[in-house]
Design a protein around this motif. Sequence first.
Motif: not given
Length: 158
Positions: A97-103, A90-95
Amino acid sequence: MEDVTVRRSRRKQDEPDLGILSSRTLFGLQHELFETLAEQGHPRLRPRHGAVMAYLDEEGSRATDLAAQSGQHKQVIGTLVDELVELGYVERQPDPADRRAKLIVPTEKGRDHMVKSDAVIAAMEAEHASAVGEEAYTEFKRVFKLVAERQAGAGRRK
């Protein structure tokens, strides 16, 4: 005292309760699943990684959603995600829908694992259905799902 211990042990073997049946099912499924996945090119994943991989959407999922769906604490999910990032799943990417959250987004290796895992589970379920009958297995899953949902809600009812 020894007789009481032997009787209790035998009682749980002869008349296992929901906890024992659930754990036997889970541990047996995990053993077969991860052994098969190791043979198919994923030898470093462990059952604990299922708290992320089993609930992960192909488009990505938020850690808070993974925690809620798996029943694990967000900190546990964070540790597992760190491990899965290091393993290349997996990798973390910006969400978007919400700049503060990560996907948490599966990589190609992660998607390969997800596809293979789904196929292994489907084959296992087909074997069970063949062994007990399609209709009985369908009814078992329907009832087991209801019991699992009811049990999952037990903590909220208190």
